[in-house]
Structures are given as C-alpha cells and as structure tokens.
Write a protein that holds these residues in place. Structure first.
Motif, mmCIF file in Angstrom:
data_model
loop_
_atom_site.group_PDB
_atom_site.id
_atom_site.type_symbol
_atom_site.label_atom_id
_atom_site.label_comp_id
_atom_site.label_asym_id
_atom_site.label_seq_id
_atom_site.Cartn_x
_atom_site.Cartn_y
_atom_site.Cartn_z
ATOM 1 N N HIS A 277 1.129 -1.068 0.073
ATOM 2 C CA HIS A 277 -0.005 0.081 0.094
ATOM 3 C C HIS A 277 0.863 1.231 -0.105
ATOM 4 C CE1 HIS A 277 0.744 -1.009 4.095
ATOM 5 N NE2 HIS A 277 0.709 0.182 4.612
ATOM 6 N N GLU A 278 2.267 0.983 0.131
ATOM 7 C CA GLU A 278 3.218 1.790 0.041
ATOM 8 C C GLU A 278 4.011 1.734 -1.089
ATOM 9 O OE1 GLU A 278 3.641 3.533 4.659
ATOM 10 O OE2 GLU A 278 4.573 1.840 3.939
ATOM 11 N N THR A 279 4.843 2.655 -1.880
ATOM 12 C CA THR A 279 5.770 2.422 -2.716
ATOM 13 C C THR A 279 7.166 2.212 -1.984
ATOM 14 O OG1 THR A 279 4.865 4.052 -4.352
ATOM 15 C CG2 THR A 279 6.733 3.489 -4.649
ATOM 16 N N GLN A 280 7.617 1.240 -2.325
ATOM 17 C CA GLN A 280 8.909 0.815 -1.992
ATOM 18 C C GLN A 280 10.123 1.334 -2.664
ATOM 19 O OE1 GLN A 280 8.760 -1.249 0.810
ATOM 20 N NE2 GLN A 280 6.623 -0.943 0.505
ATOM 21 N N ASP A 281 11.256 1.136 -1.809
ATOM 22 C CA ASP A 281 12.576 1.741 -2.539
ATOM 23 C C ASP A 281 12.806 1.225 -3.943
ATOM 24 O OD1 ASP A 281 13.212 3.141 -0.287
ATOM 25 O OD2 ASP A 281 14.454 1.716 0.642
ATOM 26 N N GLU A 282 13.273 2.091 -4.905
ATOM 27 C CA GLU A 282 13.498 1.549 -6.438
ATOM 28 C C GLU A 282 14.727 1.014 -6.509
ATOM 29 O OE1 GLU A 282 13.429 4.615 -9.173
ATOM 30 O OE2 GLU A 282 13.540 6.289 -7.635
ATOM 31 N N GLN A 283 14.928 0.528 -7.598
ATOM 32 C CA GLN A 283 16.320 0.203 -8.073
ATOM 33 C C GLN A 283 16.318 1.200 -9.570
ATOM 34 O OE1 GLN A 283 19.422 -1.763 -7.988
ATOM 35 N NE2 GLN A 283 19.657 -0.361 -9.580
ATOM 36 N N SER A 301 10.892 -12.693 1.327
ATOM 37 C CA SER A 301 10.255 -13.969 1.209
ATOM 38 C C SER A 301 8.802 -14.242 1.839
ATOM 39 C CB SER A 301 11.425 -14.891 1.899
ATOM 40 O OG SER A 301 11.396 -14.886 3.170
ATOM 41 N N VAL A 302 8.639 -13.196 2.906
ATOM 42 C CA VAL A 302 7.351 -13.099 3.389
ATOM 43 C C VAL A 302 6.575 -11.751 3.257
ATOM 44 C CG1 VAL A 302 5.955 -13.717 5.674
ATOM 45 C CG2 VAL A 302 7.893 -15.131 5.268
ATOM 46 N N PRO A 303 6.205 -11.573 2.166
ATOM 47 C CA PRO A 303 5.544 -10.104 1.904
ATOM 48 C C PRO A 303 4.349 -9.945 2.797
ATOM 49 C CG PRO A 303 5.655 -11.534 -0.129
ATOM 50 C CD PRO A 303 5.896 -12.346 1.130
ATOM 51 N N THR A 304 4.216 -8.498 3.090
ATOM 52 C CA THR A 304 3.007 -7.815 3.733
ATOM 53 C C THR A 304 2.724 -6.592 3.294
ATOM 54 O OG1 THR A 304 4.783 -6.671 5.425
ATOM 55 C CG2 THR A 304 4.139 -8.924 5.826
ATOM 56 N N GLY A 305 1.334 -6.390 3.790
ATOM 57 C CA GLY A 305 0.974 -4.855 3.329
ATOM 58 C C GLY A 305 -0.329 -5.347 2.355
ATOM 59 N N GLY A 306 -0.905 -3.654 2.012
ATOM 60 C CA GLY A 306 -1.957 -3.933 1.066
ATOM 61 C C GLY A 306 -1.463 -3.530 -0.295
ATOM 62 N N THR A 307 -2.210 -3.097 -1.244
ATOM 63 C CA THR A 307 -2.214 -2.880 -2.486
ATOM 64 C C THR A 307 -2.390 -1.771 -3.026
ATOM 65 O OG1 THR A 307 -2.517 -5.247 -2.528
ATOM 66 C CG2 THR A 307 -2.285 -4.250 -4.765
ATOM 67 N N ASP A 308 -1.229 -0.937 -3.815
ATOM 68 C CA ASP A 308 -1.596 0.271 -4.371
ATOM 69 C C ASP A 308 -0.226 0.593 -5.269
ATOM 70 O OD1 ASP A 308 -1.743 3.053 -4.973
ATOM 71 O OD2 ASP A 308 -1.996 3.837 -2.933
ATOM 72 N N ALA A 309 -0.611 0.475 -6.486
ATOM 73 C CA ALA A 309 0.633 0.288 -7.482
ATOM 74 C C ALA A 309 0.504 1.887 -8.077
ATOM 75 C CB ALA A 309 -0.002 -0.224 -8.751
ATOM 76 N N SER A 310 -0.251 3.055 -7.749
ATOM 77 C CA SER A 310 -0.209 4.218 -8.252
ATOM 78 C C SER A 310 1.157 4.954 -8.076
ATOM 79 C CB SER A 310 -1.387 4.904 -7.745
ATOM 80 O OG SER A 310 -1.297 5.334 -6.471
ATOM 81 N N GLY A 311 1.785 4.853 -6.862
ATOM 82 C CA GLY A 311 2.862 5.514 -6.657
ATOM 83 C C GLY A 311 4.181 4.935 -7.480
ATOM 84 N N ALA A 312 4.070 3.565 -7.352
ATOM 85 C CA ALA A 312 5.263 2.756 -8.233
ATOM 86 C C ALA A 312 5.282 3.212 -9.795
ATOM 87 C CB ALA A 312 5.005 1.366 -7.748
ATOM 88 N N LEU A 313 3.912 3.137 -10.103
ATOM 89 C CA LEU A 313 3.781 3.505 -11.659
ATOM 90 C C LEU A 313 4.528 5.071 -11.795
ATOM 91 C CD1 LEU A 313 0.372 2.257 -12.508
ATOM 92 C CD2 LEU A 313 2.643 1.602 -13.663
#
Length: 434
Positions: A277-283, A301-313
């Motif tokens: 639900h948050e944008t993570q650090d980028e490469q 290996s054990v992901p957590t959190g919600g879903t929001d692709a807008s910031g990553a895009l």
C-alpha cells in the motif's frame, strides 16, 4: 448372301447403343471416380499444407528463441511433419502398413533448409524452407482409366527475427501480503513440508479427590503436507526467465550467461520498483539485467501490506518519460541512436490501499498513470497473477493492447508470460512468408 442383304446389314444401327455403352462404361465410371478423388486430393493437400506451415513456424520460432542450430531446426520440421500428418492418417482409419509407407515416402521426398543471416549489430534473421511431396492414392474407379495415385507437392517458408534493439524497461511489481499465499505448484526441490496441528484425543482426567474419569485433551501433532511454491517465489522465477530472454536477444550467438550479460550491458537498461500500500525503494535503471535481477531476488520472502500501484507507476514513469533525458543520454553514450521504452506492471490483487476492500479512487489513479505513460509512447505490459476480476479489469485497461495483457493462474503460466514479454520487448517475431 445377296448384295442387297449385305447392304442392309451394314446400314443397320440397331446394336450400336449396346456396343457404345460397353466401350464407354469404364470411362464413365472412371470419370465419376475422378470427381470424388479430386475432392480428396484437394483436402489432403490442404491438410499437408497446414501441417507444413506449423512445422516451419515451430522451427523458425525455436531458432530465434532457443538458439537451436540449422540442423536441429531441420529435425524439428521433420519430426513435426511426420508426427502431425501421420497422426491425422491414423484418425482417418488408414492401416499401419499404409502409414509406414507414407512415412518412408515423406522422409524421402522432404527437403528442409534453415539459414541464419546477420542483419546488423546483434540482430539476426532466421529462415526455414520446406518442400515435400506425398502421393495420394486414388480409388479403384479412377484407376480404371488412370494412375494409382497422384503426387501432391507443397512448400512452406517461415521467417523469424531477433532484432536485439536497445531498450529501457521498468518493472513495477506487487509485493503485498497476498504474494505470500500458495500457488498450485508443488516445490520440486522439497515437495513436502511438516506442519503442526491440534487434535482432540481421549484421555483420563482426575477430579479434586483424585478420582479418575474419561475426558478429552488437546495434543499437538505433526504431519507432512504438500509444499507449494508461494507467489513471490513464482514471481522471482518468472523474472529470471524474462532476464534470460533479454540476454539472448542481446547476444544470440554467444553461449554463457556472463558473456550474454556483457552484451546486454550495451543495449538494455532495466529499473525496478515494488509496492504494497506504500511505494518501496526503487532500483534505478542500470545497464544489463544484473541490478534488476538482484532487486527482484531480494524481495521479502514473506511479503506484507496492502495494494496500491499508483505511486510505483509514478516512479517508473518519471524515469522513462521522454522529457527526462537521462535514458537518451545513457543510450547515446553506448552508440544506440534510438531505444524503446517499456513498463511491466504485475499484481495478484486489486487496488485496496491499506485495507481489504477495493478502492475505486486508487484504481482510478492507476488507470490515469497508465494512460499518461501510453500517451508518452511507453509500451506497457501487464500481468494479472491469480488476480480477482477487478484486478484483471484494471490491468486490461493499463496494457498498451490486448496482446500485452497476460492472465496467469499458476506458476507455469506466469513464467511463460514473463518469458514472452522478454521476447516481445526484444522484438523477436515469427511469420509465414509463403
């Protein structure tokens, strides 16, 4: 006999019909048989052409995608042709003896030519040509006036190309909590795992006076259960497949991952960003596939959190947008006068933000981000991995076209999708050129 009687006999036409009928009957029957055989011959020719086209397409595709040699391509054509056409014969009720004769004839009368042509830089063109002849037996009626069979000859030519064009790509990947869920694929390295569970068992209990009575107690036991690959691990395997396809396109004649990666560093730049639900650090985009591959490998290996692709895009778009000259400058320094731009958006869910419910506002933001990227002529591939309907609808809208949208319901399909994206980005194409 008098001259008058002889003259009358010669002029008599009474027996001509019978004689004519006797003479013409075999021809009439044969012509009828030819009408039936003409249809059969045309059908056999059509069947043979279809199988031949599929055979040359398969061989040309494997040459560009799997780096098989010209001799291996010839074997692909012959094996496909024999396998498919003889299978059709079996289905039509032909005897095994007739099939064996047809196989020998096809092997004898089939010629295959496969060639590889350099078209500049790392670009290659692959051509596969095949000609074959097969004798179609005629029915007994036709044989009364003609041959026992008619030879049918067909040709098929297929071409494929691997252009190895320069490109910049951004991966936008879902690492939300649902990516920790199981796929339907059992881990081939460790197919089972041990899990604990609670079970009620009959036991003996004692009251405060020490008197025994029957009761049940809870005990912890273990059992072996299937060890399924989780979604995040499937994603890592799929990304590895895509990186391999991009490397192959960069150096089609080079063996060894290290050498291909060196070639990729002259043509390919890849960046990556993940999201919950948050944008993570980028490469940031880097030459070759190594940096992006490490980024994907390092996803939790054990992901957590919600879903929001807008910031990553938005992050990916900012690096690839045409008004940002960084990518153009980098490619120019490597001698690439032009380059293609791609984004790969993958999710296994729907846009929920930090909740469990679909969020229309976030969904709309993602659609807008995709629309802006497409307006800037960035090609978007999307992959819906075991996703719900709202997630699929969103990714269909985001993809540049329907051919760039993939639905993957298991690990195998996900790996195939990412491999196909790699080939499309590298502009590997296969077509008939008959």
């Amino acid at each position: 006999m008098s001259w008058v009687s002889l003259s009358r006999m010669l002029k008599d036409r009474g027996g001509n019909f019978a004689m004519t009928t006797a003479l013409l009957l075999p021809i009439t029957i044969g012509v009828g048989g030819m009408a039936v055989d003409l249809t059969n011959v045309m059908q056999e020719k059509s069947n043979l052409q279809s199988v031949a086209d599929a055979a040359t397409l398969a061989a040309a595709s494997k040459m560009s995608q799997d780096d098989i040699s010209a001799n291996e391509a010839k074997s692909v054509v012959e094996n496909y042709l024999l396998g498919q056409y003889l299978a059709q014969m079996r289905q039509s009720g032909v005897t095994e003896q007739e099939i064996a004769l047809a196989k020998a004839e096809l092997l004898k009368n089939t010629s295959v030519e496969a060639t590889v042509t350099a078209t500049g830089g790392s670009s290659k063109a692959f051509d596969v040509k095949m000609t074959t002849t097969h004798s179609v037996p005629l029915n007994p009626l036709t044989r009364l006036i003609g041959p026992d069979s008619i030879p049918v000859t067909i040709s098929s030519v297929a071409a494929s190309a691997r252009e190895g064009n320069a490109l910049s790509m951004y991966l936008v990947l879902d690492r939300s909590g649902s990516m920790a869920w199981d796929t339907t694929t059992v881990n081939p390295v460790k197919p089972t795992k041990t899990e604990s569970y609670q079970e009620q068992v009959n036991s003996t209990c004692y009251d405060w006076r020490g008197r025994a009575y029957s009761c049940t107690t809870t005990v912890t036991k273990t059992r072996d259960v299937p060890n399924y690959v989780i979604k995040i691990e499937a994603l890592k395997a799929a990304a590895t497949m895509m990186f391999g396809e991009l490397q192959k396109a960069s150096a089609p004649d080079t063996t060894g991952t290290a050498l291909r990666e060196e070639a990729a560093k002259k043509l390919i730049r890849i960046g990556a960003v993940s999201y919950t639900h948050e944008t993570q650090d980028e490469q940031k985009p880097a030459w070759g596939t190594t940096a992006a591959a490490k980024y994907v490998s390092d996803l939790p290996s054990v992901p957590t959190g919600g879903t929001d692709a807008s910031g990553a895009l938005a992050v990916g778009f900012a690096d690839l947008i045409s008004t940002n000259t960084t990518e153009a400058t980098q490619h120019k320094a490597k001698g690439n006068p032009s380059f293609a731009r791609f984004m790969v958006l993958m999710t296994d869910g729907e846009m929920t933000g930090n909740s469990s419910s679909w969020n229309r506002g976030i969904d709309d933001k993602v659609r807008t981000a995709c629309a802006n990227a497409k307006k800037d002529n960035i090609t978007i591939f999307t992959v819906a991995f075991m996703a719900p309907d709202k997630g699929k609808d969103l990714l269909k809208a985001c993809a540049t076209n329907i051919d760039n949208y993939y639905e993957s319901n298991d690990m195998a399909a996900l790996v195939t999708a990412f491999g196909d994206i790699g080939r499309k980005a590298a502009k590997t194409a296969t077509r008939l050129t008959n």
